[in-house]
Design an enzyme around this catalytic site. Sequence first.
Site, short mmCIF file in Angstrom:
data_model
loop_
_atom_site.label_atom_id
_atom_site.label_comp_id
_atom_site.label_asym_id
_atom_site.label_seq_id
_atom_site.Cartn_x
_atom_site.Cartn_y
_atom_site.Cartn_z
N GLY A 120 -1.12 3.40 4.17
CA GLY A 120 -2.08 2.49 4.79
C GLY A 120 -2.46 1.35 3.87
N PRO B 52 -2.63 -11.30 -1.15
CA PRO B 52 -4.09 -11.35 -1.32
C PRO B 52 -4.85 -10.73 -0.15
CG PRO B 52 -3.10 -13.53 -1.60
CD PRO B 52 -2.00 -12.61 -1.15
N GLY C 261 -1.08 -3.13 -9.65
CA GLY C 261 -1.52 -2.11 -8.70
C GLY C 261 -3.01 -2.16 -8.50
N GLY D 65 -4.75 -0.09 -5.88
CA GLY D 65 -5.25 0.95 -4.97
C GLY D 65 -6.50 1.65 -5.46
N GLU D 66 -6.72 1.67 -6.76
CA GLU D 66 -7.82 2.49 -7.29
C GLU D 66 -8.86 1.71 -8.07
OE1 GLU D 66 -4.49 5.18 -8.49
OE2 GLU D 66 -5.84 6.74 -7.78
MO1 MOS Z 1 -3.96 8.56 -5.40
S1 MOS Z 1 -5.48 9.91 -5.85
O1 MOS Z 1 -2.95 8.78 -6.72
O2 MOS Z 1 -3.35 9.09 -3.94
#
Ligand code: MOS
Length: 742
Positions: free
Chosen positions: A470, A636, A706, A708-709
């Site tokens: 996603g 972006p 990256g 995502g986190e």
């Molecule tokens: Mo993430 S916690 O590495 O899916």
Amino acid sequence: MAQVGQPISRLEGRLKVTGAAKYAGEYNLEGLLYGYVVNSTIVRGKILEIDTASIKKIPGVVEVFTHQNRPSLAWFDLQYADMDAPPGSPFRPLHDAQVKYYAQPIALVVAETFETARFAASRLRVTYAEEEFDSDLKKNIEKARAPKRGLATMIKPLPPKPKGDFEKAFSEADIQVSSAYWHGTEHHNPMEMHTTTTLYERGGKLTIFDKTQGTVNSQLYACNVFGLSFGDVRVVSPYVGGAFGSGLRPQYQLFMSVMAAIELKRSVRVTLDREQMFSFGHRPPTLQRVRLGADSNGKVTALNHTAIAETSQFEDYTEVVVNWSHVLYPAENTLLEYQLVPLDVYSPLDMRAPGGSTGLHAIESAMDELSYKLGIDPLELRLINYAERDMAEDKPFSSKELRECYRQGAEKFGWSARKPEPRSMKRGNKLVGYGMATGIWDAMTVPSRAEAELTKEGKIRVNSAVSDIGTGTLTVMTQIAADEFGLSVEDVTFDYGDSDMALAPLEGGSFTVSSVGSAVAKVCQSLREKLVKWAARMENFKISGENQARVRFEKDRIVLSDSPMIAVTFADLIAENGGKVIQTSTTSIPNVFKLKKYTRAAHAAAFVEVEVDEQLGVVNVTRALTAVAAGKIINPKTARSQIVGAMVWGISKALREETISDHRFGNYMNPNLAEYHLPVHADIHELDCIFVEEHDDIVNPLGAKGIGEIGIVGMAPAITNAIFHATGKRVNHLPIHFDELM
Ligand code: MOS
């Protein structure tokens, strides 16, 4: 126009919003059977009897699987160890009569309909011999011990050795802070439930539609556990409705679905329900202590960060909680410690920014506390202690534009309007507070493969087995591929989410763009060269095969740059190849010898404004801004979604989300979305995100770190710091309850 850097909307967006995108539980196969899992109602003990006979009589029930009639399975721990398994002995569903934790799966009821399976499951009578258990971390702190080392601790390093003399430096410091922090249990609650639909084909071949962050990981697990050959098992996972780490490891619905399909020689779907989302994996409760000693100018000289976290009795789940503190703040005297307490719970599981979001809560709250003791602005204190170099590892950063995050973030947020004193800002009858915190997350790269081809139809297709949970993987990979040919995203296709495709790592750790993206770029370069070489051989297109620079790609052809009328179409190339596809594949392996000379991390600065109503204890995060430095931003728009989504989760962590345990019963009391609170629209106000320009030619060829986190790590402490600024009350556990602010 270069596609990388464009805010392109998700290519699968239309399919998703119209319902055309099929998720793992939406494959309606012929003769499909439905499985419903029964979970234990005790925490620890032995199953004495399971009365399967009486529910087998219910019309529509096909079979009930338990430890007594399950097929013979793999024997060694290693065969159950998936790509994300921590050191220890992985849990084996239906292995024997032992119950090791509350809601352990103990039976699978298979029926002609889901409703029948669920009904029959509710009627299954189980007798147990219960044993004593302990699920309470706070009560068992004295049992804390060092984690076992294993493959997982290579990616998630344990704390470095102490430096200098912390205790001495701390006791001699002008200013001291010493605080304890509590981070409670959280459970992954993506919108999509965990489901596996196994298509059983004649001869025993399996196509498994699985909700997973790693098709190859699920394939590996199914093959190892059930003794199947890789050629007979294909795992497909084109769409994933969120996972956040819950799909990193193969979960028990996969085991159950595959087992039943093999045994019954039928296609079987097993769907977990919302309550069952609380029966596997969680962010572990963690107790932390931070002690900071600083001189009167604000320089931190002594740094101690200690964390004690929960794990299961059978695996040592670890995460990086404390190491970040020293990477961020270069103290001369450090003491970083991380320990585990094994309890009668299921193994914890990576959850978005595992460890980072826990550890940064503590260190960034402690830094905030220190700033008030010193009478120095919290942002200024970070700058006084800014690490130009990673002193924990004594390495340079591959790039670090955190200073710009602070500067641009503060400016856009309007940090300078903050009055330093707590309780000094008001709006009507509400107290207003400004808080900020730093974020950091690793920029990792792992080996990855990709394949590319010019199809018989003259189309460029690129593939990788990677999932798209996603985050926008499909879109950004297509952008990366398109740029290698100088084409637009409409002219190339990226195929993914299928274990038959080129080998990919798990989609996690914010390393997908870095790893799979690098492989995609590399394989496209290779296909481009190959196609140009083919073109160069053709009669009407005389160029030297080595002279790649003289041509460019257009929609369906290669043309000479200086005379675009001279062209070879993709169809010509295929014809020249006798009607066969032109294909290439590659492995992208990070240069670890070069990489390990640098600390590679994405950074962020989160700024938050809260309004607190002291009469009601209600906190509103009225606006928040995160400035992110994460190298090159491929898209972006999808990147912004990642950061803003993570900020919403940060609000959730700080103010809403909490798994409540009842240690008398060893279980979770709120396994549903009515009582496991998440923010709703009314909780979310102005959220903004800026990407600071950061150039990095070390992390990977794309220069992308990256994202995502990185958006979640600083949010919760920024909020708790803002609450302190508003109210003068420092609450060091998450989430903050409103009664604590009344
Ligand atoms: Mo993430 S916690 O590495 O899916």
